[in-house]
Design a protein around this motif. Structure first.
Motif, short mmCIF file in Angstrom:
data_model
loop_
_atom_site.label_atom_id
_atom_site.label_comp_id
_atom_site.label_asym_id
_atom_site.label_seq_id
_atom_site.Cartn_x
_atom_site.Cartn_y
_atom_site.Cartn_z
N ALA A 1 0.82 -1.21 0.00
CA ALA A 1 0.00 0.00 0.00
C ALA A 1 0.86 1.26 0.00
CB ALA A 1 -0.92 0.00 1.22
N GLN A 2 1.99 1.24 0.72
CA GLN A 2 2.84 2.41 0.86
C GLN A 2 4.28 2.05 0.51
OE1 GLN A 2 1.81 3.32 4.99
NE2 GLN A 2 0.65 5.09 4.25
N PRO A 3 4.64 2.10 -0.76
CA PRO A 3 5.96 1.65 -1.20
C PRO A 3 7.15 2.29 -0.48
CG PRO A 3 4.54 1.92 -3.10
CD PRO A 3 3.80 2.48 -1.91
N GLU A 4 7.16 3.60 -0.38
CA GLU A 4 8.33 4.24 0.25
C GLU A 4 8.44 3.87 1.72
OE1 GLU A 4 10.59 8.50 0.97
OE2 GLU A 4 8.81 8.46 -0.31
N ARG A 5 7.35 3.88 2.42
CA ARG A 5 7.36 3.54 3.85
C ARG A 5 7.87 2.11 4.06
NH1 ARG A 5 2.92 1.73 7.58
NH2 ARG A 5 3.70 2.21 9.66
N LEU A 6 7.39 1.16 3.25
CA LEU A 6 7.80 -0.23 3.39
C LEU A 6 9.26 -0.41 2.98
CD1 LEU A 6 6.84 -2.99 4.33
CD2 LEU A 6 6.04 -3.42 1.99
N ALA A 7 9.69 0.28 1.92
CA ALA A 7 11.10 0.20 1.50
C ALA A 7 12.02 0.72 2.58
CB ALA A 7 11.30 0.99 0.21
N ARG A 8 11.66 1.82 3.19
CA ARG A 8 12.52 2.38 4.24
C ARG A 8 12.56 1.47 5.47
NH1 ARG A 8 14.67 7.11 2.78
NH2 ARG A 8 13.66 8.30 1.11
N PHE A 9 11.45 0.79 5.78
CA PHE A 9 11.45 -0.21 6.85
C PHE A 9 12.48 -1.30 6.54
CE2 PHE A 9 10.03 -4.43 8.18
CZ PHE A 9 9.96 -4.28 9.56
N TRP A 10 12.44 -1.85 5.33
CA TRP A 10 13.36 -2.92 4.96
C TRP A 10 14.80 -2.44 4.87
CZ3 TRP A 10 12.88 -7.82 5.72
CH2 TRP A 10 11.60 -8.35 5.86
N CYS A 11 15.02 -1.16 4.55
CA CYS A 11 16.38 -0.60 4.62
C CYS A 11 16.91 -0.73 6.04
CB CYS A 11 16.38 0.87 4.20
SG CYS A 11 16.31 1.17 2.42
N GLU A 12 16.09 -0.39 7.01
CA GLU A 12 16.50 -0.49 8.42
C GLU A 12 16.72 -1.94 8.84
OE1 GLU A 12 17.28 1.90 10.66
OE2 GLU A 12 17.06 3.35 9.05
N LEU B 1 17.58 -4.57 6.98
CA LEU B 1 18.69 -5.25 6.30
C LEU B 1 19.97 -4.43 6.14
CD1 LEU B 1 16.58 -6.86 3.43
CD2 LEU B 1 17.41 -7.96 5.53
N GLY B 2 19.95 -3.16 6.53
CA GLY B 2 21.11 -2.32 6.30
C GLY B 2 21.23 -1.92 4.84
N TYR B 3 20.11 -1.94 4.12
CA TYR B 3 20.07 -1.55 2.72
C TYR B 3 20.02 -0.02 2.63
CZ TYR B 3 19.38 -6.04 0.30
OH TYR B 3 19.54 -7.28 -0.26
N VAL B 4 20.15 0.49 1.41
CA VAL B 4 20.10 1.93 1.18
C VAL B 4 19.13 2.23 0.05
CG1 VAL B 4 22.45 2.34 2.00
CG2 VAL B 4 22.06 1.84 -0.42
N CYS C 1 15.03 -0.36 -2.74
CA CYS C 1 16.21 -0.26 -1.89
C CYS C 1 17.21 -1.33 -2.32
CB CYS C 1 15.88 -0.34 -0.42
SG CYS C 1 15.06 -1.82 0.17
N THR C 2 18.47 -1.06 -2.06
CA THR C 2 19.53 -1.94 -2.54
C THR C 2 20.54 -2.24 -1.45
OG1 THR C 2 20.85 -0.08 -3.34
CG2 THR C 2 19.35 -1.09 -4.92
N ASP C 3 21.22 -3.35 -1.61
CA ASP C 3 22.32 -3.74 -0.73
C ASP C 3 23.52 -2.87 -1.09
OD1 ASP C 3 24.47 -4.93 0.55
OD2 ASP C 3 24.05 -6.94 -0.18
N ASN D 1 1.82 -15.26 2.96
CA ASN D 1 2.74 -15.16 1.83
C ASN D 1 3.06 -16.54 1.28
OD1 ASN D 1 2.96 -12.63 3.04
ND2 ASN D 1 5.16 -12.70 3.25
N ARG D 2 3.21 -16.66 -0.01
CA ARG D 2 3.68 -17.90 -0.63
C ARG D 2 5.20 -17.95 -0.62
NH1 ARG D 2 0.08 -20.98 -4.01
NH2 ARG D 2 1.95 -22.22 -4.17
N VAL D 3 5.84 -16.80 -0.57
CA VAL D 3 7.29 -16.67 -0.46
C VAL D 3 7.55 -15.68 0.66
CG1 VAL D 3 9.37 -15.86 -1.64
CG2 VAL D 3 7.63 -17.08 -2.93
N HIS D 4 8.58 -15.94 1.44
CA HIS D 4 8.93 -14.97 2.48
C HIS D 4 10.44 -14.85 2.59
CE1 HIS D 4 9.05 -18.69 4.96
NE2 HIS D 4 10.07 -18.08 5.54
N ILE D 5 10.87 -13.78 3.23
CA ILE D 5 12.29 -13.51 3.43
C ILE D 5 12.70 -14.09 4.78
CG2 ILE D 5 13.96 -11.66 3.89
CD1 ILE D 5 12.50 -9.99 1.81
N ASP D 6 13.85 -14.75 4.82
CA ASP D 6 14.48 -15.16 6.07
C ASP D 6 15.62 -14.20 6.33
OD1 ASP D 6 12.84 -17.36 6.43
OD2 ASP D 6 14.28 -18.80 5.65
N VAL D 7 15.55 -13.48 7.44
CA VAL D 7 16.63 -12.58 7.83
C VAL D 7 17.56 -13.40 8.71
CG1 VAL D 7 17.20 -10.44 9.06
CG2 VAL D 7 15.09 -10.59 7.71
#
Length: 144
Positions: A14-25, A27-30, A59-61, A82-88
Motif C-alpha cells: 500500500a505504501q511503497p516508500e514507507r515499506l522500502a525504508r522499513f526494509w532498509c532499516e 537489512l542495512g540496505y540503502v 532499496c539496494t544492498d 505469503n507464498r514466499v517470504h524472506i528469512d533474515v
C-alpha cells in the motif's frame, strides 16, 4: 553453462516508500541515488503524473551482493499468508541459548521499527530456534 542473473524481490504493498525504508532499516540496505536532475526522491516523485506518484520505491544492498528490493503500490490489501517470504539470517552459526538471545535482540529492534512478532519457535531435536515476524504491512518473514 547457465547465465548469472541479478535477483530482485518485489513486494505488492500500500505504501511503497514507507515499506522500502522499513526494509532498509531491517537489512542495512540503502535507497538508490536519485535520478539525474533531482535533489530528492520527493522532487522526482512530484515530477511524475499524479497517478504515478508514490507508485513504487526500491532499496539496494550497499555491497551489491544482496538482491534489490522493489515495492509497488497495488489497490488490494494482503489477504492470505505469503507464498514466499524472506528469512533474515540474524543467527547464522549460533546455536542454543546464544542463538535465541541473538534472535530475540533482533526481534526487539525490529518491533521498535513497527514489525510484529507472531511467534517464537524454540529449538527442538530437529530445528534451531527462529522467530516468525510480520513487517509493517503484515508480510511474514522469519528471523533465522
Amino acid at each position: 553453462m547457465a547465465t548469472l542473473r541479478k535477483l530482485q524481490i518485489t513486494f505488492d504493498c500500500a505504501q511503497p516508500e514507507r515499506l522500502a525504508r522499513f526494509w532498509c532499516e531491517v537489512l542495512g540496505y540503502v535507497v538508490p541515488p536519485m535520478p539525474e536532475g533531482f535533489d530528492t526522491w520527493a522532487d522526482y516523485d512530484r515530477s511524475l503524473p499524479p497517478e504515478q506518484q508514490g507508485a513504487w520505491f526500491a532499496c539496494t544492498d550497499p555491497s551489491g551482493v544482496g538482491p534489490r528490493l522493489f515495492f509497488q503500490r497495488v489497490p488490494e490489501g494482503k489477504t492470505a499468508k505469503n507464498r514466499v517470504h524472506i528469512d533474515v539470517r540474524a543467527g547464522t552459526g549460533l546455536v542454543g541459548e546464544e542463538r535465541l538471545a541473538t534472535l530475540e535482540a533482533e526481534r526487539d529492534r525490529l518491533v521498535a521499527l513497527g514489525a510484529v512478532c507472531e511467534r517464537v519457535m524454540v529449538a527442538d531435536e530437529e530445528n534451531e530456534s527462529c522467530i516468525v515476524m510480520q513487517d509493517i504491512e503484515g508480510n511474514e518473514f522469519c528471523l533465522d
